[in-house]
Design a protein around this motif. Structure first.
Motif, mmCIF file in Angstrom:
data_model
loop_
_atom_site.group_PDB
_atom_site.id
_atom_site.type_symbol
_atom_site.label_atom_id
_atom_site.label_comp_id
_atom_site.label_asym_id
_atom_site.label_seq_id
_atom_site.Cartn_x
_atom_site.Cartn_y
_atom_site.Cartn_z
ATOM 1 N N GLY A 172 116.447 -11.301 2.688
ATOM 2 C CA GLY A 172 116.718 -10.211 1.753
ATOM 3 C C GLY A 172 116.447 -8.849 2.358
ATOM 4 N N ALA A 173 115.370 -8.760 3.153
ATOM 5 C CA ALA A 173 115.048 -7.500 3.834
ATOM 6 C C ALA A 173 116.155 -7.118 4.805
ATOM 7 C CB ALA A 173 113.716 -7.623 4.578
ATOM 8 N N ILE A 174 116.642 -8.103 5.561
ATOM 9 C CA ILE A 174 117.745 -7.850 6.496
ATOM 10 C C ILE A 174 118.984 -7.401 5.734
ATOM 11 C CG2 ILE A 174 119.298 -8.912 8.179
ATOM 12 C CD1 ILE A 174 116.957 -10.844 8.846
ATOM 13 N N GLY A 175 119.274 -8.085 4.615
ATOM 14 C CA GLY A 175 120.424 -7.724 3.804
ATOM 15 C C GLY A 175 120.313 -6.330 3.229
ATOM 16 N N GLY A 176 119.144 -6.005 2.662
ATOM 17 C CA GLY A 176 118.937 -4.680 2.086
ATOM 18 C C GLY A 176 119.039 -3.583 3.126
#
Length: 215
Positions: A172-176
């Motif tokens: 999720g961090a990578i996506g955000g």
């Protein structure tokens, strides 16, 4: 609170309450590697609205409450939704890759989506600070909270803490991070230092991926 953030919080609460009281519903919608590999792809979405227990639900929803409006205020409704659901899917894909050989691995939680929103909010508002009821006399810088949450996620992945999707936090961090740069590229020039600070853990993740892996 914006209506879209409130709607997502209500949806998480209602879906999770159903899961708390209906084990069959919970098992049918949780993230599980074997079931997803057999074609039950909807679990990658529905699992993001389930939670292990009320404490897990409360933590994620309070975090979304603190960070969500900051993203909506700058990027607007549709871009916020792209970051929220994009990070949720990114988190699921990362978990699917990381646990690909463990067909019985399962997890639930909105943490991937929330982590993406945290990253987006900190990139857009690098000076934001959070005031918690537990720490009434001082504020915590948003980036400290975000990086601390990420480090806890790495610990949770390595030690299999609970039934929480810790690997989804990282995805999720990578996506955000990626989606915020894509949807609002000016952030790179406006808040360069914070973009670099938040990008370092992601870079290190890729460099040391094999050491992080359980295999």
């Amino acid at each position: 609170m914006s209506k879209v953030v409130l709607f997502i919080i209500v949806a998480n609460v209602l879906f999770s309450l159903k899961g708390f009281n209906d084990q069959l519903f919970f098992n049918k919608n949780k993230f599980q590697i074997g079931a997803i590999k057999n074609g039950e792809y909807l679990r990658m979405l529905t699992s993001g609205f389930l939670h292990v227990d009320p404490k897990h639900l409360l933590f994620n929803m309070i975090t979304l409450y603190f960070f969500g409006d900051n993203v909506v205020n700058i990027l607007g409704l549709w871009k916020f939704l792209l970051i929220y659901f994009g990070s949720l899917i990114f988190g699921g894909l990362f978990s699917l890759s990381y646990h690909k050989d463990d067909l019985y691995y399962s997890a639930v939680g909105a943490s991937g989506a929330v982590m993406g929103v945290i990253y987006a909010a900190i990139m857009l508002y690098p000076d934001m600070a959070l005031g918690f009821i537990f720490f009434p006399f001082f504020d915590i810088p948003g980036y400290i909270f975000g990086l601390g949450y990420l480090l806890y996620s790495i610990y949770g992945m390595k030690n299999s803490v609970g039934n929480i999707g810790h690997s989804a936090h990282l995805g999720g961090a990578i996506g955000g991070f990626a989606l915020t740069l894509l949807l609002f590229p000016d952030v790179l020039s406006q808040n360069t230092k914070m973009v670099i600070i938040l990008g370092i853990p992601i870079l290190l993740l890729f460099i040391f991926e094999k050491k992080l892996s359980k295999n």
